[in-house]
Design a protein around this motif. Structure first.
Motif, mmCIF file in Angstrom:
data_model
loop_
_atom_site.group_PDB
_atom_site.id
_atom_site.type_symbol
_atom_site.label_atom_id
_atom_site.label_comp_id
_atom_site.label_asym_id
_atom_site.label_seq_id
_atom_site.Cartn_x
_atom_site.Cartn_y
_atom_site.Cartn_z
ATOM 1 N N ASP A 251 0.956 -0.789 0.150
ATOM 2 C CA ASP A 251 0.459 -0.350 0.297
ATOM 3 C C ASP A 251 1.077 1.529 0.233
ATOM 4 O O ASP A 251 2.376 1.410 0.598
ATOM 5 C CB ASP A 251 -1.104 -0.357 0.927
ATOM 6 C CG ASP A 251 -1.427 -1.670 1.566
ATOM 7 O OD1 ASP A 251 -1.425 -2.263 0.372
ATOM 8 O OD2 ASP A 251 -2.566 -1.310 2.640
ATOM 9 N N ASN A 252 0.333 2.154 -0.928
ATOM 10 C CA ASN A 252 0.767 3.443 -0.871
ATOM 11 C C ASN A 252 2.221 3.515 -1.156
ATOM 12 O O ASN A 252 3.568 4.726 -0.136
ATOM 13 C CB ASN A 252 1.284 4.248 0.913
ATOM 14 C CG ASN A 252 -0.581 4.190 1.105
ATOM 15 O OD1 ASN A 252 -1.495 4.581 -0.089
ATOM 16 N ND2 ASN A 252 -0.700 3.904 2.623
ATOM 17 N N ALA A 274 -8.687 -0.207 -8.433
ATOM 18 C CA ALA A 274 -9.359 0.399 -6.743
ATOM 19 C C ALA A 274 -7.387 -0.462 -6.455
ATOM 20 O O ALA A 274 -7.167 -0.196 -5.687
ATOM 21 C CB ALA A 274 -9.876 -0.822 -6.464
ATOM 22 N N GLU A 275 -6.869 -1.952 -7.735
ATOM 23 C CA GLU A 275 -5.686 -1.375 -7.012
ATOM 24 C C GLU A 275 -4.393 -0.145 -7.298
ATOM 25 O O GLU A 275 -3.315 -0.052 -6.330
ATOM 26 C CB GLU A 275 -5.073 -2.934 -8.032
ATOM 27 C CG GLU A 275 -5.490 -4.202 -7.316
ATOM 28 C CD GLU A 275 -5.240 -4.087 -5.868
ATOM 29 O OE1 GLU A 275 -3.579 -5.098 -5.910
ATOM 30 O OE2 GLU A 275 -5.861 -4.119 -4.642
ATOM 31 N N ARG A 278 -5.040 1.891 -4.398
ATOM 32 C CA ARG A 278 -4.205 0.999 -2.784
ATOM 33 C C ARG A 278 -2.591 0.739 -3.310
ATOM 34 O O ARG A 278 -1.651 1.741 -2.475
ATOM 35 C CB ARG A 278 -4.024 -0.330 -3.282
ATOM 36 C CG ARG A 278 -3.812 -1.121 -2.048
ATOM 37 C CD ARG A 278 -4.260 -2.573 -2.042
ATOM 38 N NE ARG A 278 -3.297 -3.050 -2.970
ATOM 39 C CZ ARG A 278 -1.972 -3.425 -2.751
ATOM 40 N NH1 ARG A 278 -1.293 -3.182 -2.143
ATOM 41 N NH2 ARG A 278 -1.430 -3.880 -4.423
ATOM 42 N N VAL A 279 -1.866 0.736 -4.541
ATOM 43 C CA VAL A 279 -0.362 0.764 -4.334
ATOM 44 C C VAL A 279 0.050 2.772 -4.457
ATOM 45 O O VAL A 279 1.152 2.596 -3.937
ATOM 46 C CB VAL A 279 0.178 0.453 -5.551
ATOM 47 C CG1 VAL A 279 -0.137 -1.099 -5.371
ATOM 48 C CG2 VAL A 279 -0.602 0.486 -6.585
ATOM 49 N N LYS A 356 -4.573 10.409 -6.417
ATOM 50 C CA LYS A 356 -5.428 9.463 -5.077
ATOM 51 C C LYS A 356 -5.055 10.729 -4.409
ATOM 52 O O LYS A 356 -4.278 11.193 -3.897
ATOM 53 C CB LYS A 356 -4.007 8.884 -4.760
ATOM 54 C CG LYS A 356 -4.509 8.046 -2.897
ATOM 55 C CD LYS A 356 -3.657 7.176 -2.856
ATOM 56 C CE LYS A 356 -3.980 6.430 -1.695
ATOM 57 N NZ LYS A 356 -3.208 4.954 -1.001
#
Length: 389
Positions: A251-252, A274-275, A278-279, A356
């Protein structure tokens, strides 16, 4: 990839992550005064009774690959301590799809189907003729013949739909990745195909790491071949086979994601979006290009979206490539939390980008302000309204 003395000599290095620190409110007042960001910044301390959480981006030379099962970073020898699965690099490519890891027992799983058994007997360069994906959009690009043809006529045909060409498309991406280049961040070239844009990202020399990610092993091998032919070599370049709906990073951890001419081939676009959310690090940018359905004359944007969804639904059920419209494309990314959708349209071509957002409790540290990590966010004063609770 070589490992020496228990540490990776190349890409599987220390993790890029967000760390949190706690500062007293008076520190925030000092920062707002020092940097003169906005009046809202100076009000943060009065809006918080005691302490605030301050997120700062920690510096790192490389991004750690992660286990696709638990999405936790691998250690220096490709082992995931949590799942016990071990992954490795083969012919220059890390296979980080679910099922590719070797379990603690050391036994490789037996083929589950006749097709898998036949694939295992074929030379690697021929396995793509028996595609794994059940989606037409994905399986087509597993074929070695398509990988070979992609930059030898296939991609050039996109000009008929309005695609301006790789050079101009790359400059569009660089414009939205400007801040990432300034701080030498990490970029993932998702659905990289034959490496058309991967090579360009590496050649700029402005990214600390470039990840070429695709589900098709044939495409990744072709991408590596083109890099060798053109002399594009860099310790910052890593080839990863992975599912876009299961991106093997923590994540992040990523500054930017690019996907050129890709989303129309993704079997599950919303899960992939969505992935990507997340990343990406907070403030990180995703951009891509795709094909639009032809605009029906005099039809409103809302009705165009309805007509487009009908045709896309038929294509999806048939396993074919899905064409998009601006409104639906925007809805997909906003539905997973990405913001600031922007786009440029030329006939059936669209370039689009999203960001994001920062967490609602985000307050920048002096380090992030001085390095410009959140400069646009602070200058626009969009943060303070979300911080006040």
């Amino acid at each position: 990839m070589n490992f020496q003395n228990g540490s990776c000599t190349s890409r599987v290095g220390s993790m890029i992550s967000l760390t949190s620190k706690t500062f007293h409110d008076s520190k925030i007042q000092d920062l707002s005064s020092k940097h003169n960001s906005s009046n809202k910044l100076s009000n943060w301390s009065s809006a918080r009774s005691n302490k605030v959480t301050v997120y700062a981006a920690s510096s790192s030379d490389s991004l750690r690959l992660a286990c696709p099962v638990v999405l936790k970073p691998l250690n220096s020898d490709g082992l995931c301590p949590e799942s016990g699965l071990r992954y490795s690099e083969d012919s220059g490519v890390w296979d980080l799809t679910v099922g590719a890891g070797v379990p603690r027992s050391g036994r490789s799983p037996a083929p589950a189907t006749v097709q898998e058994a036949v694939r295992a007997l074929l030379p690697r360069e021929l396995r793509g003729f028996l595609p794994i994906s059940e989606s037409f959009g994905s399986s087509t690009f597993e074929l070695p013949s398509v990988a070979f043809a992609y930059e030898r006529g296939w991609r050039q045909s996109f000009a008929r739909a309005g695609f301006p060409g790789p050079d101009e498309e790359f400059e569009m991406a660089r414009r939205v990745f400007r801040n990432v280049e300034e701080k030498k961040g990490v970029v993932v070239d998702a659905s990289c195909g034959s490496g058309l844009f991967t090579r360009r990202f590496v050649q700029t020399g402005t990214y600390s790491q470039v990840i070429a990610l695709d589900f098709s092993d044939s495409m990744l091998q072709q991408a590596r071949a083109f890099c060798e032919e053109e002399g594009v070599k860099s310790d910052s370049l890593t080839f990863v086979r992975a599912d876009i709906a299961r991106i093997p990073f923590a994540d992040n951890s990523v500054d930017a994601v690019h996907a050129g001419a890709a989303i129309h081939c993704w079997p599950a676009p919303k899960e992939a979006a969505a992935e990507i959310f997340r990343v990406l690090k907070p403030g990180g940018t995703y951009c891509g290009t795709t094909f639009l359905n032809r605009q029906i004359p005099f039809l409103s944007e809302e009705l165009q979206a309805v007509a487009s969804s009908l045709s896309r639904g038929i294509a999806s059920r048939g396993g074919f490539i899905q064409l998009w419209d601006k409104r639906t494309l925007q809805d997909v990314f906003e539905s997973v939390g990405l913001v600031d959708f922007d786009c440029e349209i030329r006939r059936e071509f669209i370039f689009y980008s999203v960001k994001k957002p920062f967490p609602v409790d985000f307050v920048p540290s002096s380090e992030t302000i001085e390095t410009g990590t959140v400069s646009e966010f602070v200058n626009d004063c969009e943060l303070a309204d979300n911080v006040l609770v």
